[in-house]
Design a protein around this motif. Structure first.
Motif, PDB file in Angstrom:
ATOM      1  N   SER B 749       1.067  -1.167   0.012  1.00  0.00           N
ATOM      2  CA  SER B 749       0.071   0.060   0.060  1.00  0.00           C
ATOM      3  C   SER B 749       0.965   1.401   0.009  1.00  0.00           C
ATOM      4  O   SER B 749       1.960   1.168   0.659  1.00  0.00           O
ATOM      5  CB  SER B 749      -0.939  -0.064   1.155  1.00  0.00           C
ATOM      6  OG  SER B 749      -1.853   0.914   1.301  1.00  0.00           O
ATOM      7  N   VAL B 750       0.425   2.103  -0.888  1.00  0.00           N
ATOM      8  CA  VAL B 750       1.521   3.259  -0.982  1.00  0.00           C
ATOM      9  C   VAL B 750       0.383   4.701  -0.578  1.00  0.00           C
ATOM     10  O   VAL B 750      -0.499   4.628  -1.247  1.00  0.00           O
ATOM     11  CB  VAL B 750       1.955   3.720  -2.232  1.00  0.00           C
ATOM     12  CG1 VAL B 750       3.217   4.757  -2.117  1.00  0.00           C
ATOM     13  CG2 VAL B 750       3.032   2.309  -2.870  1.00  0.00           C
ATOM     14  N   HIS B 794       4.960  -8.844   9.637  1.00  0.00           N
ATOM     15  CA  HIS B 794       6.256  -8.407   8.740  1.00  0.00           C
ATOM     16  C   HIS B 794       5.723  -6.867   8.173  1.00  0.00           C
ATOM     17  O   HIS B 794       5.894  -6.805   7.032  1.00  0.00           O
ATOM     18  CB  HIS B 794       6.684  -9.510   7.784  1.00  0.00           C
ATOM     19  CG  HIS B 794       8.082  -9.254   7.243  1.00  0.00           C
ATOM     20  ND1 HIS B 794       8.519  -8.228   6.664  1.00  0.00           N
ATOM     21  CD2 HIS B 794       9.103 -10.146   7.783  1.00  0.00           C
ATOM     22  CE1 HIS B 794       9.997  -8.331   6.605  1.00  0.00           C
ATOM     23  NE2 HIS B 794      10.137  -9.379   7.166  1.00  0.00           N
ATOM     24  N   VAL B 795       4.833  -6.292   9.082  1.00  0.00           N
ATOM     25  CA  VAL B 795       4.589  -5.115   8.536  1.00  0.00           C
ATOM     26  C   VAL B 795       5.852  -3.898   7.967  1.00  0.00           C
ATOM     27  O   VAL B 795       6.560  -3.847   9.202  1.00  0.00           O
ATOM     28  CB  VAL B 795       3.759  -4.401   9.410  1.00  0.00           C
ATOM     29  CG1 VAL B 795       3.188  -2.761   9.204  1.00  0.00           C
ATOM     30  CG2 VAL B 795       2.455  -5.232   9.586  1.00  0.00           C
ATOM     31  N   ASN B 796       5.867  -3.695   7.101  1.00  0.00           N
ATOM     32  CA  ASN B 796       7.234  -2.968   6.750  1.00  0.00           C
ATOM     33  C   ASN B 796       6.758  -1.796   6.212  1.00  0.00           C
ATOM     34  O   ASN B 796       6.524  -1.555   4.939  1.00  0.00           O
ATOM     35  CB  ASN B 796       8.184  -3.706   5.879  1.00  0.00           C
ATOM     36  CG  ASN B 796       9.350  -3.097   5.432  1.00  0.00           C
ATOM     37  OD1 ASN B 796       9.782  -2.200   6.118  1.00  0.00           O
ATOM     38  ND2 ASN B 796      10.170  -3.846   4.576  1.00  0.00           N
ATOM     39  N   PHE B 797       7.082  -0.447   6.807  1.00  0.00           N
ATOM     40  CA  PHE B 797       6.922   0.848   6.594  1.00  0.00           C
ATOM     41  C   PHE B 797       8.325   1.391   6.010  1.00  0.00           C
ATOM     42  O   PHE B 797       9.291   1.132   6.606  1.00  0.00           O
ATOM     43  CB  PHE B 797       6.413   1.702   7.785  1.00  0.00           C
ATOM     44  CG  PHE B 797       5.198   1.794   7.919  1.00  0.00           C
ATOM     45  CD1 PHE B 797       4.502   0.457   8.739  1.00  0.00           C
ATOM     46  CD2 PHE B 797       4.270   2.797   7.861  1.00  0.00           C
ATOM     47  CE1 PHE B 797       3.168   0.591   8.834  1.00  0.00           C
ATOM     48  CE2 PHE B 797       2.815   2.863   8.286  1.00  0.00           C
ATOM     49  CZ  PHE B 797       2.387   1.815   8.693  1.00  0.00           C
ATOM     50  N   THR B 798       7.990   2.100   4.932  1.00  0.00           N
ATOM     51  CA  THR B 798       9.144   2.734   4.215  1.00  0.00           C
ATOM     52  C   THR B 798       8.640   4.502   4.060  1.00  0.00           C
ATOM     53  O   THR B 798       7.737   4.331   3.510  1.00  0.00           O
ATOM     54  CB  THR B 798       9.522   2.148   3.086  1.00  0.00           C
ATOM     55  OG1 THR B 798       9.523   0.887   3.285  1.00  0.00           O
ATOM     56  CG2 THR B 798      11.059   2.791   2.579  1.00  0.00           C
ATOM     57  N   VAL B 799       9.375   5.191   4.509  1.00  0.00           N
ATOM     58  CA  VAL B 799       9.150   6.654   4.469  1.00  0.00           C
ATOM     59  C   VAL B 799       9.980   7.129   3.140  1.00  0.00           C
ATOM     60  O   VAL B 799      11.424   6.774   3.463  1.00  0.00           O
ATOM     61  CB  VAL B 799       9.511   7.504   5.573  1.00  0.00           C
ATOM     62  CG1 VAL B 799       8.620   8.882   5.448  1.00  0.00           C
ATOM     63  CG2 VAL B 799       8.626   6.645   6.753  1.00  0.00           C
ATOM     64  N   SER B 800       9.560   8.024   2.423  1.00  0.00           N
ATOM     65  CA  SER B 800      10.532   8.768   1.641  1.00  0.00           C
ATOM     66  C   SER B 800       9.892  10.099   1.374  1.00  0.00           C
ATOM     67  O   SER B 800       8.806  10.287   1.429  1.00  0.00           O
ATOM     68  CB  SER B 800      10.898   8.125   0.105  1.00  0.00           C
ATOM     69  OG  SER B 800       9.515   7.744  -0.375  1.00  0.00           O
ATOM     70  N   LEU B 806       5.906  16.858  -0.015  1.00  0.00           N
ATOM     71  CA  LEU B 806       5.285  15.382  -0.108  1.00  0.00           C
ATOM     72  C   LEU B 806       5.779  14.509   0.889  1.00  0.00           C
ATOM     73  O   LEU B 806       7.332  14.314   0.929  1.00  0.00           O
ATOM     74  CB  LEU B 806       5.612  14.811  -1.700  1.00  0.00           C
ATOM     75  CG  LEU B 806       4.821  15.741  -2.646  1.00  0.00           C
ATOM     76  CD1 LEU B 806       4.988  14.800  -4.255  1.00  0.00           C
ATOM     77  CD2 LEU B 806       3.255  15.898  -2.256  1.00  0.00           C
ATOM     78  N   ILE B 807       5.200  13.547   1.409  1.00  0.00           N
ATOM     79  CA  ILE B 807       5.447  12.530   2.313  1.00  0.00           C
ATOM     80  C   ILE B 807       4.980  11.242   1.812  1.00  0.00           C
ATOM     81  O   ILE B 807       3.777  11.205   1.435  1.00  0.00           O
ATOM     82  CB  ILE B 807       5.117  12.707   3.607  1.00  0.00           C
ATOM     83  CG1 ILE B 807       5.447  13.973   4.176  1.00  0.00           C
ATOM     84  CG2 ILE B 807       5.563  11.501   4.546  1.00  0.00           C
ATOM     85  CD1 ILE B 807       5.252  13.955   5.702  1.00  0.00           C
ATOM     86  N   GLN B 808       5.896  10.313   1.500  1.00  0.00           N
ATOM     87  CA  GLN B 808       5.462   9.074   0.955  1.00  0.00           C
ATOM     88  C   GLN B 808       5.789   7.767   1.786  1.00  0.00           C
ATOM     89  O   GLN B 808       6.946   7.617   2.237  1.00  0.00           O
ATOM     90  CB  GLN B 808       5.971   8.802  -0.531  1.00  0.00           C
ATOM     91  CG  GLN B 808       5.761   7.434  -1.069  1.00  0.00           C
ATOM     92  CD  GLN B 808       6.783   7.030  -2.417  1.00  0.00           C
ATOM     93  OE1 GLN B 808       7.279   7.748  -2.968  1.00  0.00           O
ATOM     94  NE2 GLN B 808       6.858   5.719  -2.351  1.00  0.00           N
ATOM     95  N   VAL B 809       4.478   7.105   1.930  1.00  0.00           N
ATOM     96  CA  VAL B 809       4.772   6.074   2.875  1.00  0.00           C
ATOM     97  C   VAL B 809       4.324   4.612   2.063  1.00  0.00           C
ATOM     98  O   VAL B 809       3.429   4.591   1.695  1.00  0.00           O
ATOM     99  CB  VAL B 809       3.840   6.118   4.299  1.00  0.00           C
ATOM    100  CG1 VAL B 809       4.285   4.764   4.945  1.00  0.00           C
ATOM    101  CG2 VAL B 809       4.073   7.443   4.988  1.00  0.00           C
ATOM    102  N   THR B 810       5.259   3.769   2.193  1.00  0.00           N
ATOM    103  CA  THR B 810       4.976   2.642   1.537  1.00  0.00           C
ATOM    104  C   THR B 810       4.947   1.504   2.410  1.00  0.00           C
ATOM    105  O   THR B 810       5.870   1.243   3.138  1.00  0.00           O
ATOM    106  CB  THR B 810       5.963   2.138   0.604  1.00  0.00           C
ATOM    107  OG1 THR B 810       6.151   3.609  -0.287  1.00  0.00           O
ATOM    108  CG2 THR B 810       5.581   1.295  -0.445  1.00  0.00           C
ATOM    109  N   VAL B 811       4.034   0.598   2.559  1.00  0.00           N
ATOM    110  CA  VAL B 811       3.857  -0.492   3.462  1.00  0.00           C
ATOM    111  C   VAL B 811       3.704  -1.979   2.694  1.00  0.00           C
ATOM    112  O   VAL B 811       2.927  -1.848   1.705  1.00  0.00           O
ATOM    113  CB  VAL B 811       2.536  -0.283   4.347  1.00  0.00           C
ATOM    114  CG1 VAL B 811       2.617  -1.653   5.553  1.00  0.00           C
ATOM    115  CG2 VAL B 811       2.525   1.099   5.074  1.00  0.00           C
ATOM    116  N   THR B 812       4.391  -2.563   3.124  1.00  0.00           N
ATOM    117  CA  THR B 812       4.292  -4.197   2.471  1.00  0.00           C
ATOM    118  C   THR B 812       4.126  -5.071   3.813  1.00  0.00           C
ATOM    119  O   THR B 812       4.922  -5.065   4.776  1.00  0.00           O
ATOM    120  CB  THR B 812       5.572  -4.541   1.753  1.00  0.00           C
ATOM    121  OG1 THR B 812       5.828  -3.732   0.653  1.00  0.00           O
ATOM    122  CG2 THR B 812       5.257  -5.743   1.105  1.00  0.00           C
TER     123      THR B 812
END
Lengths: 357, 1073
Positions: B749-750, B794-800, B806-812
Motif C-alpha cells: 500500500s502506498v 512483517h509490516v514494513n513501513f518505508t518513508v520517503s 510530499l511525504i510518501q509511505v509505502t507499506v508491505t
C-alpha cells in the motif's frame, strides 16, 4: 494535508462484492460512499468515513482496470496481472454480465445500434437505473451479439464458451441475441404485462424448433435466424381455416373430446373458429419480416386476450391447446402433420407461458 | 569457462494491436545475450503468434552467465519504417546455474514496456548446459546459492555459518549521461534497467567468489540495494551471511518443524534433545575438529587485542565472587573465549540473519546502530573535517575508470560505519552483531548511511569450520542453564557500558537480565512470551532549513542525535503503555528531505517472561501550585493508567502475579533520574553519543513542562489499537499466535500526502505524519476485515520524501488468518502453564530471598547512580550494608572513568548518533513447546494451477517448502506521459505495482515454483510532474522462489513420522489438537 496518492495492491486481488455491485450499478464514488455509510458499515467495523472513501476509490480503480478484461472474459482467465481465485473470477464475470429486468424489457427486440444507445438517457430516466449501468448493460448485449452473431454451433454454447457465463445467464443472452436479431416487438403496451422470463422462454423454444439449427447443426447463424424454408411452408397450414369443411371437422373433433372437461366449454365452442383462424393466420404470415416482428403482439391479440376476456383458467387453456394441436392428426384431408407439429408444438408452449395476467 | 545457453521462443498471446489498419500485429522476437542476437521469423497478422522457433544457442563463459540477463525483445515488423518495439522480457538465468535449483525456465512471461506497461505475454523455454569447470582461478562463482531469507532456509541445515560478506559496484547512472538528452525516455529507462540487472549479476558473482573463498556454498540473508545518487552515479551494494548449507534429504527430519509456523527448527532444540550429538555428527560433510585452549592468560591477551576502544572487559575469571550465577560465570567466560577466537579473525563479525538455529544465540546485548552523513559531491571539494571525506572530483569517466575509482570511496564509507558498529558491540561485551542491515537515504547531494544490528554472543558451534564435537560440546551444553541460555547480560554487570537496571532472570532466577530489551532480530522460537505481541511505531518529523552541501550536511548531523533520542523515548513510552518489556525486529529509518528529516521506528513489542514487569508511566507537572493544572495532570495520569490496563487486557498480558510482589509495585521514580542521565552526557562536552537507555526505572516519568511535552503525551494516547480480531507485528511471526490457517494475503500500500506549505511547524508535521501512518493502518484493517481473525505480519513501513511538501509511505505486509478457537485454547494452556510455573518459581524465590533483594544493587556502577542507590534503598528497604557486599567501590571509580573515556572516544565520531540498549532473550522453558502444535492446517481445497503465493515471511503457513529455486531480484522502471489518461498518480502506480507482482509471479512460475518467500520491495521511488502530465516510478523487489507442498497433501505420509519425531518435544503434554 491532502492525499495525493492512495493505493492498495494485493497479491490476490481483493474484490468487495458490495462495492462491486455499487460500481456495476453505476454509482459515483461519492454516492457509493454515501450508500455504504447508510448500510451501517462504519458502525460494524469502527472505520471512519475517510477510510471508506479510500477503500471505495481503491476498489473502483481495480474494477476500472478489470473492466477491459471483462469485455473478453477468457482474457481474464489467462491474464497475469490480477491474481484472482477462479470462484471470484466467475463471480466478477457473472455479475458484470447480469442485467436489470427493467432495462432488458426496454431494449429487448430492439436493434442494438447507435440509435438505440442514444435512447439510453430516456430508459435511464424511465427505469431509474443509472445511465452508466444502462450503458454497461447495453454494451454487454451488443458485444455478445457481435461475437456470436455469425458463429456456427449452438447459440447458448457459443455464448458460454466466449463469455464464460453460467448456463442460466447464457440462455438469457441467447434470448436477447435471438430477439435482437429477429427484432421481435416487445414494447407495445399490451405486451407490458410480459416479463423477460416469458420472452426468454419463448425464445428458447423457438431456437430449438424454428431455426436452421433445429434441422441442421452445421450452418452459420444456425440458432439466430429462423428457418426460412419452414416459414415459407407455414403458408400450407392455411388450409386448416380456409377449407371450411376441415375447419368444421377440426372443431367438432376438439369439442367432442373436450365436452364436460372444460369449465369454459361454451365460450370455447363459440370462439373456436376465431381462435383457430388467429393461430393459423399468424403462421401463414410469418414469411414476412414485419409479421415476424409482430409475432408476440399477434399472439396476445388473437389468442391471449380473447381467452382472458372469457376468463379461461390456465388449465382449460392447456387442455384446449393440447386437444387443438393433437386433433389435427385425425383430420384425414390434412397432409402437413409434421409441419403442424413443428409449428404448434412451439406455439403451444409459448402461449401457455404468455397466458397470465 | 564455457556453458551453453539455449533459448526457444514458442508463442505469444494477447499482443497489442500495432497496425491500426488491420487491427493486427506482425510480430517477431529478438533474443539477445551478451553481444549475440538471434531473431525469429515474422509471424504475420496475428495477436497470438506461434513462432515455435528453433533452439537459439549461445556459447558463453559462466562469468557472463552470472552477470548478463537474457534479453528478449518483441517487435512489430514494419516494411517501410523502423520496426516498433512492443516490449521486453529480461530473464535472470542465475537459478539455472545451481545444480539443485531449477533445471529449466519455461512459461509465459509478461512482455513489459517501460512506457506502456505489460503488453501481452510470451512463452519462452530457457536451458543451460554447464560444463564442469575445474579451473581454480575462475572468476565466476556458479553454484553458490543465494537466499533472501534471513534464517537458515527450511530444507537445509547449517553446517557452518561463516559470516559477513559484502560488496558494492558503482557506475554512472544512464539517466544522467549526456546521451540521455537525445534519446527517448524508453531507451533511457531500458538502459537503466539493463545496467542495474548487469550490476546485480556482477555483484552476486563477486559475492559468490568471496563465499567460495570462505569455503561456503551459500549466502543467506542476501540483501541487495541500489542507491540512486543522481549525478554522482548509481551504487549497487549487497550484504549477506556466508554459510555452508547441507540439504536435508530426509523429509522426516524436519517434519515437526513444518507443522509449527514459526522459524522452523530443522533440528530439535538442543535443550530438549537428550543427545545433542546426533545432529552435529550426522552430516556427511567432513568436519574438522578445532581444539580450543582455555588458559586464562590467553583470554586476557585476546581481550585486550580485540577491543579497540579503551573499554577493558573485566577478566571473567574473577566473576565468580560476584552475584552472578555460579555456574554461569565461568561458563560465560569459556564461551566467550571460543566465540572470540572464532570471530576475531573476521573483519566484521556480522550476521544478516534474524532467526537462528536453536542454540546459536547465547546472549543478546542490545541494539547497536551507527549513522553517517556524507556528501555526494561531484564538484572538486576538499575534504572537510568531521563530516565527510569524499574528495573525488568529477570528470567524464569511462566505464572502467569510473568503476575502478568509485567503489573505494563507498567502501571506505561503509567500512567506517561497520567498524563503529563493531566497536559498539564490543562495548556491550558482545563479539558479534546479528540481524544486521544497512540502508541509505539520499536527498540531492546529501546521503545518510545507516547500519544497525543487535550485539550478541554466539555459540561457536556453528561458526568456522571447527564444529565442536565430542566431549567439549557436550560439556558446553550441559553447562548452559536450561531455558536461560541467552537471557543473561553479556557484559559485566560491574562494568556496564551504560546504565541499566538489572534484575534476576524471572525464569531461572540465577542470572541477571535488563529491564527492557531492544533487538533487531526475530523473537527466538524458544523464548517464553506472555500474551500477544503488537506493532509499536515511533514517528517523528523535524524541520530543517534548506541548505546547500556542507551546511546542509552539518545541519543534518546536528539533528540526527536528537531524532534518535526522541524516537527512542517514544518507543520506550509506547512499550510501557502497552505493558510490555521487549522489542523485536526494531528498524529505525531516518529519511532526509529538502526541508525536513523524518524518523520512523517500527518494532514488535512483547512481554518476555524472563524480564521484569515494566513499570507504569508517571506524569509530572512543572508548576505544582496551579490546582487546575494539577487536575489536568491527574486526569492525564488516569488516562494513561487506564490505557495500560486496557492494553494488558487486550494483549492478554497476565504475568504471574508473584513476580509483581517480588519487585514491588511500580514506584514513581524520583525525577532526578532523568536529570542525572542528562547531566552525565553533558559532562563530556562533545558527547553526541546519547545514552538512550532509560533503564533502572520502575515507573517512567514524563515531565510535562511545555506544550511540546503535552503533545507527546497526547500522541501517545492517540494510537488506536487494531480492531478486534486483528493483530499486527513487524516480525516474522506474531508472538502468542501459533495456529495459522493457510490463507495469506500479501499486499503493498502506498500513500503520498501533500503538506500545506503554510504554518509548517514540527508539531503540525508530527501530527500529519502520525495521522498518515495511523490512517494507513486503519485502512489496512478495514480492507482485510474479511480475513478476521488475522494477523498482519512483517509490516514494513518505508518513508520517503520525494519532494518538498510530499511525504510518501509505502507499506508491505502479509495478512495471515489463524484459528481463533485454537488460539483461545492455546492461551488457556499457556496461562495455566505459566501459573503453574509461577507457583514453582515462587517456591524458589522463597528459598533465595537475598539474591532477589539485591537485584537492583550493582546495576548502576557510576557516580550518579549512587543517589539512585540511596533512593532505591529507601524504597525497597534493603539494608545498605547488604548491598555493599556486592559493590566494590574502589574499582568503581576506575570503571567510571573508563566509561567516560569510552563516551569521549565515541564522541569524536561526531557524525552519527547511536543507540545501545540492553537486551536479553529468554531461553526455552518447557513452555516454549506449549506453542508447538502438532496440527496441520485445514486442507486448502481450491489450490488451482498457476497460483503463485507471495509473502515477506520465510515460510508459508500450512505448507512445507520442498525446494528453493533461486533468488528473484527484479528492477523495473515505468514512465508515463499521459498521467491523467491512466487514472492519475494513483491509477498509474496501482497498475505498475500490480504489473510488478505479475512479473514476479510469472518468473517464479516459469522456474517451476509456486511461491515467493522473503519477498521484499526494497525500493519504490515515485516522481511526478502533474503539470506535464508525467510520472515515473522505479521499483526493486526481491525474494526466494520456492516450491511448497500443502501439509494436507503430505499428511498421510507424515503423520506417523511426525508423531514419532514430536514425542521428545511434547514432554510437557501441551500439544493441543
Amino acid at each position: 494535508m491532502t492525499s495525493e496518492l492512495d493505493i492498495f495492491v494485493g497479491n490476490t486481488t481483493l474484490i468487495d462484492e458490495d462495492v462491486y455491485r455499487l460500481w456495476l450499478d453505476g454509482y459515483s464514488v461519492s454516492d457509493a460512499v454515501a450508500l455504504r455509510v447508510r448500510s451501517g458499515i462504519l458502525e460494524q467495523t469502527g472505520a471512519t468515513a475517510a477510510v471508506l472513501q479510500s477503500d471505495t476509490m481503491d476498489h473502483y480503480r481495480t474494477f476500472h482496470m478489470l473492466e477491459r478484461l471483462l469485455h473478453a472474459p477468457p482474457k481474464l482467465l489467462h491474464q497475469l496481472i490480477f491474481q484472482i481465485p477462479p470462484s471470484r473470477q466467475a463471480l466478477l464475470i457473472e455479475r458484470y454480465y447480469a442485467f436489470d429486468e427493467a432495462f432488458v424489457r426496454e431494449v429487448l427486440g430492439k436493434k442494438l445500434s447507435k440509435g438505440t444507445k442514444k435512447d439510453l438517457d430516456d430508459i435511464s430516466t424511465k427505469t431509474g437505473i443509472t445511465l452508466k449501468s444502462c450503458r454497461r448493460q447495453f454494451d454487454n448485449f451488443k458485444r455478445v451479439f457481435k461475437v456470436v452473431e455469425e458463429m456456427r454451433g449452438s447459440l447458448v454454447d457459443n455464448i458460454q464458451q466466449h463469455f464464460l457465463l453460467s448456463d442460466r445467464l447464457s440462455r438469457d443472452y441467447a434470448a436477447i441475441v435471438f430477439f435482437a436479431n429477429n427484432r421481435f416487438e416487445t414494447g407495445k403496451k399490451k405486451l407490458q404485462y410480459l416479463s423477460f422470463g416469458d420472452f426468454a422462454f419463448c425464445a428458447e423454444l423457438m431456437i430449438q424448433n424454428w431455426t436452421l439449427g433445429a434441422v441442421d447443426s452445421q450452418v452459420d447463424d444456425m440458432d439466430v435466424d429462423l428457418d426460412k424454408e419452414f416459414l415459407q411452408d407455414l403458408k400450407e397450414l392455411k388450409v386448416l381455416v380456409a377449407d371450411k369443411d376441415l375447419l368444421d371437422l377440426h372443431k367438432s373433433v376438439v369439442c367432442t373430446a373436450l365436452r364436460g372437461k372444460l369449465s369454459v366449454f361454451s365460450e370455447m365452442e363459440a370462439n373456436f373458429k376465431n381462435l383457430s383462424r388467429g393461430l393459423v393466420n399468424v403462421a401463414a404470415k410469418l414469411i414476412h419480416n414485419k409479421d415476424v416482428r409482430d409475432l408476440f403482439v399477434d399472439l396476445v391479440e388473437k389468442f391471449v386476450e380473447p381467452c382472458r376476456s372469457d376468463h379461461w383458467p390456465l388449465s382449460d387453456v392447456r387442455l384446449f391447446l393440447n386437444q387443438y394441436s393433437a386433433s389435427v392428426h385425425s383430420l384425414d384431408g390434412f397432409r402437413h402433420q409434421a409441419l403442424w407439429d413443428r409449428y404448434m408444438g412451439t406455439l403451444r408452449g409459448c402461449l401457455l407461458r404468455l397466458y397470465h395476467d | 569457462m564455457p556453458g551453453k545457453l539455449k533459448v526457444k521462443i514458442v508463442a505469444g498471446r494477447h499482443l497489442p494491436v500495432m497496425d491500426r489498419a488491420s487491427d493486427l500485429t506482425d510480430a517477431f522476437v529478438e533474443v539477445k545475450f551478451g553481444n549475440t542476437t538471434f531473431k525469429t521469423d515474422v509471424y504475420l497478422k496475428s495477436l497470438n503468434p506461434q513462432w515455435n522457433s528453433e533452439w537459439f544457442k549461445f556459447e558463453v563463459d559462466d562469468e557472463d552467465l552470472q552477470d548478463e540477463p537474457l534479453q528478449i525483445t518483441v517487435l512489430d515488423h514494419d516494411t517501410y519504417s523502423a520496426n516498433d518495439a512492443i516490449g521486453k522480457v529480461y530473464i535472470d538465468i542465475d537459478p539455472l546455474l545451481y545444480s539443485e535449483a531449477a533445471t529449466v525456465i519455461s512459461g509465459w512471461f509478461p512482455i513489459y514496456d517501460t512506457i506502456h506497461g505489460i503488453r501481452g505475454e510470451i512463452n519462452v523455454i530457457v536451458k543451460v548446459d554447464l560444463f564442469n569447470d575445474l579451473n581454480r582461478f575462475r572468476q565466476s562463482s556458479c553454484g553458490v546459492k543465494f537466499f533472501c531469507t534471513t534464517s537458515i532456509p527450511k530444507c537445509y541445515r547449517a553446517v557452518i555459518i561463516h559470516g559477513f560478506v559484502e560488496e558494492l559496484v558503482v557506475n554512472e547512472d544512464p539517466e544522467y549521461q549526456w546521451i540521455d538528452r537525445i534519446r527517448t525516455p524508453r531507451a533511457s529507462n531500458e538502459a537503466r534497467q539493463r545496467l542495474i540487472s548487469l550490476m546485480s549479476g556482477e555483484l552476486q558473482r563477486k559475492i559468490g567468489l568471496k563465499v567460495l573463498e570462505m569455503r561456503g556454498n551459500a549466502v543467506v540473508g542476501y540483501l541487495q540495494c541500489f542507491d540512486l545518487e543522481g549525478e554522482s552515479g548509481l551504487v549497487v551494494r549487497a550484504i549477506g551471511t556466508a554459510c555452508t548449507l547441507d540439504k536435508l534429504s530426509s523429509p522426516a527430519a524436519f517434519l515437526p518443524a513444518c507443522n509449527s509456523p514459526c522459524k522452523e527448527m530443522k533440528e530439535i532444540p538442543f535443550n530438549e534433545d537428550p543427545n545433542p550429538n546426533t545432529h552435529s555428527s550426522g552430516p556427511s560433510t567432513p568436519l574438522k575438529n578445532q581444539t580450543y585452549s582455555f588458559s586464562p592468560s590467553k583470554s586476557y591477551s585476546r581481550q585486550s587485542s580485540s577491543s579497540d576502544t579503551d573499554l577493558s572487559l573485566t577478566p571473567k575469571t574473577g566473576m565468580g565472587s560476584g552475584s552472578a550465577g555460579k555456574e554461569g560465570g565461568p561458563f560465560k567466560a569459556l564461551l566467550r573465549q571460543q566465540t572470540q577466537s572464532a570471530l576475531e579473525q573476521r573483519e566484521f563479525p556480522f550476521f544478516t540473519l534474524t532467526a537462528f538455529p536453536p542454540g546459536f544465540l547465547v546472549h543478546v546485548g542490545g541494539v547497536v546502530s551507527a549513522r553517517s552523513v556524507k556528501l555526494l559531491d561531484r564538484i572538486h571539494n576538499p575534504a572537510f573535517v568531521g563530516i565527510m571525506g569524499n574528495t573525488r572530483s568529477y570528470k567524464l569517466l569511462d566505464w572502467n575508470s569510473f568503476n575502478a575509482d568509485e567503489p573505494e570511496t563507498r567502501d571506505a564509507w561503509w567500512a567506517e560505519i561497520r567498524q563503529e558498529i563493531k566497536s559498539h558491540a564490543k562495548a556491550l561485551g558482545c563479539h558479534a552483531v546479528v540481524g544486521y542491515s544497512e540502508s541509505t537515504s539520499i536527498c540531492e547531494e546529501v546521503c545518510i548511511l545507516s547500519a544497525s544490528g543487535t550485539a550478541a554472543v554466539l555459540n561457536p558451534r556453528f561458526l568456522q569450520d571447527g564444529t565442536v564435537e565430542g566431549c567439549l560440546e557436550q560439556r558446553l551444553e550441559e553447562n548452559l542453564p536450561v531455558g536461560c541460555g541467552f537471557c543473561h547480560i553479556p557484559y559485566d554487570e560491574l562494568n556496564m557500558p551504560f546504565p541499566a537496571h538489572l534484575t534476576y532472570c524471572y525464569n531461572c532466577r540465577k542470572q541477571k537480565v535488563p529491564d527492557v530489551l531492544f533487538t533487531t532480530i526475530d523473537l527466538p522460537t524458544d523464548a517464553t512470551v506472555i500474551g500477544k505481541g503488537c506493532l509499536i511505531q515511533a514517528r517523528l518529523c523535524r524541520l530543517k532549513k534548506k541548505a546547500q552541501a556542507e551546511a546542509n550536511a552539518t545541519a543534518i548531523s546536528n539533528l540526527l542525535p536528537f531524532m534518535e533520542y526522541e524516537v527512542h523515548t517514544q518507543l520506550m513510552n509506547k512499550l510501557k503503555l502497552k505493558g510490555m518489556n521487549a522489542l523485536f525486529g526494531l528498524r529505525i529509518q531516518i529519511t532526509v528531505g529538502e526541508n525536513m528529516l523524518m524518523g520512523l521506528a517500527s518494532a514488535t513489542g512483547v512481554y518476555l517472561a524472563a524480564l521484569p514487569t515494566p513499570g507504569g508511566i508517571q506524569i509530572a507537572g512543572k508548576t505544582p501550585n496551579d490546582s487546575s493544572y494539577e487536575q489536568h495532570i491527574s486526569h492525564m495520569q488516569k488516562k494513561i493508567n487506564d490505557t495500560i490496563a486496557k492494553n494488558k487486557e487486550l494483549y492478554e498480558i497476565n504475568p504471574p502475579e508473584t513476580s509483581e510482589e517480588v519487585i514491588g509495585s511500580p514506584i514513581p521514580e524520583p525525577r532526578q533520574r532523568s536529570r542525572l542521565l542528562r547531566s552525565q552526557s553533558e559532562s563530556s562536552d562533545e558527547v553526541i553519543e546519547l545514552d538512550l537507555s532509560h533503564g533502572k526505572k520502575d515507573a517512567f516519568v514524563l515531565e510535562i513542562d511545555d506544550t511540546d511535552a503535552m503533545e507527546d503525551v497526547h500522541s501517545l494516547l492517540t494510537d488506536v489499537p487494531p480492531p478486534s480480531g486483528f493483530y499486527s507485528c513487524n516480525t516474522e511471526i506474531m508472538p502468542g499466535i501459533n495456529n495459522w490457517t493457510s490463507e495469506i494475503q500479501m499486499f503493498t500500500s502506498v500513500r503520498v500526502i501533500r503538506l500545506s506549505s503554510l504554518n509548517l511547524t514540527n508539531q503540525a508535521l508530527n501530527k500529519n505524519f502520525n495521522d498518515l501512518c495511523e490512517n494507513l493502518l486503519k485502512s489496512l484493517y478495514f480492507k482485510l476485515r474479511s480475513m478476521i481473525p488475522c494477523c498482519l505480519c512483517h509490516v514494513n513501513f518505508t518513508v520517503s520524501l520525494p519532494e518538498d511538501e510530499l511525504i510518501q509511505v509505502t507499506v508491505t505486509a502479509v495478512a495471515i488468518t489463524f484459528d481463533k478457537n485454537q488460539a483461545l485454547q492455546t492461551t488457556k494452556t499457556h496461562i495455566e502453564k505459566s501459573l503453574q510455573r509461577a507457583s514453582t518459581d515462587n517456591e524458589e524465590l522463597l528459598q533465595f530471598p537475598l539474591e532477589l533483594c539485591s537485584d537492583s544493587l550493582p546495576s548502576h556502577p557510576f557516580p550518579p547512580a549512587k543517589e539512585h542507590l540511596e533512593s532505591a534503598s529507601s524504597n525497597s528497604g534493603i539494608p545498605a550494608a547488604q548491598r555493599a557486599t556486592s559493590v566494590d567501590y574502589s574499582s568503581f571509580a576506575d570503571r567510571c572513568s573508563s566509561w567516560i573515556e569510552l563516551i569521549k572516544l565515541k564522541a569524536q565520531t561526531i557524525r552519527r548518533g547511536s543507540i545501545k540498549t540492553t537486551v536479553t532473550v529468554e531461553k526455552a522453558s518447557p513452555m516454549g513447546e506449549g506453542n508447538f502444535r502438532n496440527r496441520s492446517a485445514p486442507p486448502c481445497a481450491n489450490s488451482t494451477v498457476g497460483v503463485v503465493k507471495m509473502t515477506p515471511l520465510s515460510f508459508i503457513p500450512g505448507a512445507k517448502i520442498t525446494k528453493y529455486l533461486g533468488i528473484i531480484n527484479m528492477f523495473f522502471i515505468r514512465e508515463t506521459t499521459s498521467l491523467r489518461e491512466e487514472g492519475g498518480v494513483s491509477g498509474f502506480l496501482h497498475a505498475f505495482i500490480a504489473e510488478v507482482f505479475a512479473m514476479v509471479r510469472a518468473h517464479v512460475a516459469a522456474l517451476g515454483g509456486n511461491a515467493v518467500v522473503s519477498y521484499i520491495m526494497k525500493q519504490c521511488v515515485f516522481m511526478e510532474n502533474p503539470n506535464k502530465n508525467q510520472a515515473q516510478c522505479l521499483i526493486n523487489v526481491s525474494g526466494d522462489a520456492v516450491v511448497f507442498v500443502r501439509e494436507s497433501d503430505l499428511e498421510v505420509a507424515s503423520t506417523q513420522q511426525a508423531a514419532a519425531t514430536c514425542q521428545p518435544l511434547c514432554t510437557g503434554g501441551e500439544v493441543t489438537t
